[in-house]
Design a protein around this motif. Structure first.
Motif, PDB file in Angstrom:
ATOM      1  N   HIS A  29       0.842  -1.208   0.000  1.00 26.41           N
ATOM      2  CA  HIS A  29       0.000   0.000   0.000  1.00 26.41           C
ATOM      3  C   HIS A  29       0.876   1.257   0.000  1.00 26.41           C
ATOM      4  CE1 HIS A  29      -2.700   3.185   1.532  1.00 26.41           C
ATOM      5  NE2 HIS A  29      -3.542   2.578   0.717  1.00 26.41           N
ATOM      6  N   TYR A  31       1.048   3.776   1.750  1.00 26.41           N
ATOM      7  CA  TYR A  31       1.484   4.353   3.042  1.00 26.41           C
ATOM      8  C   TYR A  31       2.617   3.561   3.704  1.00 26.41           C
ATOM      9  CZ  TYR A  31      -3.084   6.855   3.237  1.00 26.41           C
ATOM     10  OH  TYR A  31      -4.184   7.643   2.998  1.00 26.41           O
ATOM     11  N   ASP A  45      -3.381   1.778  -4.185  1.00 28.65           N
ATOM     12  CA  ASP A  45      -4.431   2.061  -3.202  1.00 28.65           C
ATOM     13  C   ASP A  45      -5.246   0.785  -2.959  1.00 28.65           C
ATOM     14  OD1 ASP A  45      -5.996   1.855  -5.499  1.00 28.65           O
ATOM     15  OD2 ASP A  45      -6.828   3.873  -5.385  1.00 28.65           O
ATOM     16  N   SER A  46      -6.249   0.865  -2.105  1.00 29.45           N
ATOM     17  CA  SER A  46      -7.020  -0.332  -1.746  1.00 29.45           C
ATOM     18  C   SER A  46      -7.630  -0.985  -2.979  1.00 29.45           C
ATOM     19  CB  SER A  46      -8.164   0.022  -0.804  1.00 29.45           C
ATOM     20  OG  SER A  46      -7.708   0.789   0.237  1.00 29.45           O
ATOM     21  N   PHE A  68      -7.645  -5.244   6.914  1.00 28.10           N
ATOM     22  CA  PHE A  68      -8.808  -5.309   6.017  1.00 28.10           C
ATOM     23  C   PHE A  68      -8.366  -5.486   4.562  1.00 28.10           C
ATOM     24  CE2 PHE A  68      -8.225  -0.654   5.597  1.00 28.10           C
ATOM     25  CZ  PHE A  68      -8.428  -0.481   4.239  1.00 28.10           C
ATOM     26  N   MET A  69      -7.184  -4.975   4.235  1.00 27.00           N
ATOM     27  CA  MET A  69      -6.686  -5.097   2.859  1.00 27.00           C
ATOM     28  C   MET A  69      -6.321  -6.556   2.566  1.00 27.00           C
ATOM     29  SD  MET A  69      -4.352  -1.683   2.617  1.00 27.00           S
ATOM     30  CE  MET A  69      -5.145  -0.076   2.726  1.00 27.00           C
ATOM     31  N   TYR A 117     -17.606   0.987   2.925  1.00 28.97           N
ATOM     32  CA  TYR A 117     -16.258   1.356   2.506  1.00 28.97           C
ATOM     33  C   TYR A 117     -15.411   0.100   2.692  1.00 28.97           C
ATOM     34  CZ  TYR A 117     -12.076   4.472   2.571  1.00 28.97           C
ATOM     35  OH  TYR A 117     -10.895   5.111   2.315  1.00 28.97           O
ATOM     36  N   ASN A 119     -12.695  -0.243   3.904  1.00 34.32           N
ATOM     37  CA  ASN A 119     -12.060  -0.230   5.241  1.00 34.32           C
ATOM     38  C   ASN A 119     -13.047  -0.764   6.280  1.00 34.32           C
ATOM     39  OD1 ASN A 119     -10.657   1.656   3.541  1.00 34.32           O
ATOM     40  ND2 ASN A 119      -9.641   2.491   5.334  1.00 34.32           N
ATOM     41  N   SER A 134     -12.207   4.545  -1.671  1.00 32.01           N
ATOM     42  CA  SER A 134     -12.177   6.009  -1.764  1.00 32.01           C
ATOM     43  C   SER A 134     -12.131   6.439  -3.230  1.00 32.01           C
ATOM     44  CB  SER A 134     -10.970   6.556  -0.999  1.00 32.01           C
ATOM     45  OG  SER A 134      -9.785   6.009  -1.529  1.00 32.01           O
ATOM     46  N   HIS A 180      -6.635  11.013   9.382  1.00 37.32           N
ATOM     47  CA  HIS A 180      -7.161  12.090   8.532  1.00 37.32           C
ATOM     48  C   HIS A 180      -8.054  13.075   9.292  1.00 37.32           C
ATOM     49  CE1 HIS A 180      -5.793   9.172   5.526  1.00 37.32           C
ATOM     50  NE2 HIS A 180      -5.685  10.210   4.735  1.00 37.32           N
ATOM     51  N   HIS A 203      -7.177  13.524   0.787  1.00 35.84           N
ATOM     52  CA  HIS A 203      -7.883  12.238   0.746  1.00 35.84           C
ATOM     53  C   HIS A 203      -9.299  12.441   1.303  1.00 35.84           C
ATOM     54  CE1 HIS A 203      -8.767   8.023   1.688  1.00 35.84           C
ATOM     55  NE2 HIS A 203      -7.845   7.736   0.796  1.00 35.84           N
ATOM     56  N   GLU A 205     -10.987  10.958   3.380  1.00 36.26           N
ATOM     57  CA  GLU A 205     -11.204  10.671   4.804  1.00 36.26           C
ATOM     58  C   GLU A 205     -10.997  11.924   5.668  1.00 36.26           C
ATOM     59  OE1 GLU A 205      -8.712   7.348   5.833  1.00 36.26           O
ATOM     60  OE2 GLU A 205      -9.729   6.026   4.438  1.00 36.26           O
ATOM     61  N   SER A 219      -8.307   9.460  -3.970  1.00 39.38           N
ATOM     62  CA  SER A 219      -7.732   8.293  -3.285  1.00 39.38           C
ATOM     63  C   SER A 219      -6.205   8.405  -3.363  1.00 39.38           C
ATOM     64  CB  SER A 219      -8.163   7.012  -3.999  1.00 39.38           C
ATOM     65  OG  SER A 219      -7.409   6.838  -5.185  1.00 39.38           O
ATOM     66  N   THR A 220      -5.493   7.523  -2.671  1.00 40.31           N
ATOM     67  CA  THR A 220      -4.024   7.654  -2.687  1.00 40.31           C
ATOM     68  C   THR A 220      -3.469   7.490  -4.105  1.00 40.31           C
ATOM     69  OG1 THR A 220      -3.755   5.335  -2.027  1.00 40.31           O
ATOM     70  CG2 THR A 220      -3.718   6.981  -0.276  1.00 40.31           C
TER      71      THR A 220
END
Ligand code: 13P
Ligand code: SF4
Length: 308
Positions: A29, A31, A45-46, A68-69, A117, A119, A134, A180, A203, A205, A219-220
């Motif tokens: 990811h 981050y 991103d997700s 969750f990912m 979502y 997440n 997102s 966020h 973002h 969030e 999104s990212t």
């Protein structure tokens, strides 16, 4: 896909060699820490991680991100072994709604669809009609064939959807991301003053006033794309600071600043290179989910694709 790895340290080399031997892919990811980003087979991103996981012809996937990912990837690729290097890498936002709470809300609004979502836990996905990320939340909500929506668990992303899809009746859950949520209007005004010529991207969030004051809300991976395509030379980024590494790497001629003080998601930073190596060597931590629950959650995830 990330290009061939040349400039890597010993541990990174060991990971690259072992994962090749084990026919394992490394999904990362945006981050994650720079040393892990730099050796990923795919960085995204997700939504990107979930989509890519399905297409890969490998035996196993190491997911460097949060739980969750890894669960989402398992739900979409149940025949692959999915490993999360640190079991405790969770997402506090995903933990802000429990299945019994969602059941109660559903029974109060039997005519509504639940849009969750990504997440969220696998249990919440299994209780949802459709998922979103997102990157596609607005489109999914706009296209679902009902007027009334229960949107869980992020109230800020939900507000953003509400602002963009006023024709739907949207019931929000009161969850938020603990990273966020803390970008403030003061951060935004200060950044605008210091860098008046910069493009400000955040973002979804982030809180409503931040979303309203930004130039774009993405999104990212949307942030990465926008930074490449924009003619601006300077950017202020309102999301977790891990993304700055990739932004600078992809755009060495442009300048990137975090909005306010750099914000860190401690869960995203729990995974180290040592953990990735141990994960490969010891095949840990294997994501295992109830088959019935996975099948229900997969319906909600696959519907997401139908409505974008
Ligand atoms: P993205 O899907 O935009 O990468 O967001 C995931 C996330 O957890 C943001 O905090
Ligand atoms: Fe969860 Fe927020 Fe961390 Fe994203 S940044 S993983 S939403 S806590």
């Amino acid at each position: 896909m990330i290009k061939a790895k040349t400039d890597v340290n010993d541990l990174q080399r060991k990971i690259l060699d072992l994962k090749k031997k084990q026919n394992t892919a490394l999904l990362v990811h945006n981050y994650q820490i720079p040393q892990i980003q730099d050796i990923g087979d795919f960085l995204g991103d997700s939504l990107g991680l979930a989509k890519t996981s399905r297409q890969l012809k490998v035996k196993a996937i190491i997911l460097c991100g949060v739980k969750f990912m890894a669960e989402t990837v398992k739900i979409l690729s149940p025949d692959k072994k999915i490993l999360l290097p640190v079991r405790e890498a969770g997402c506090p936002l995903a933990d802000m709604i429990e299945p019994d709470e969602l059941m109660k809300l559903k029974s109060k609004h039997p005519d509504a669809w639940v849009v969750s979502y990504v997440n969220t836990s696998a249990e919440i996905k299994a209780l949802s009609d459709v998922c979103c990320t997102s990157a596609n939340a607005i489109t999914v909500v706009r296209n679902v064939p009902v007027k009334k929506i229960i949107f869980v668990p992020d109230r800020n992303l939900g507000e953003w959807v509400k602002m963009n899809v006023p024709q739907k009746e949207i019931i929000l859950w009161d969850g938020f991301c603990i990273v966020h949520e803390y970008f403030s209007l003061k951060d935004l005004e200060g950044a605008r003053k210091i860098h008046p010529d910069a493009e400000l991207i955040v973002h979804p969030e982030c809180r409503k006033e931040i979303l309203e004051g930004a130039d774009s809300v993405l999104s990212t991976s949307g942030i990465l794309k926008r930074a490449k395509e924009s003619s601006a030379k300077k950017f202020i980024i309102g999301t977790e600071e891990g993304i700055i590494h990739r932004l600078k790497k992809d755009n060495p001629q442009k300048e990137f600043y975090s909005l306010g003080n750099a914000k860190i998601c401690i869960n995203m930073k729990k995974i180290t290179l040592e953990d990735v190596y141990a994960s490969l060597k010891e095949q840990k931590y294997n994501i295992e989910l109830n088959v019935d629950m996975m099948n229900k959650a997969r319906v909600a995830l696959e519907r997401m694709v139908k409505y974008v």
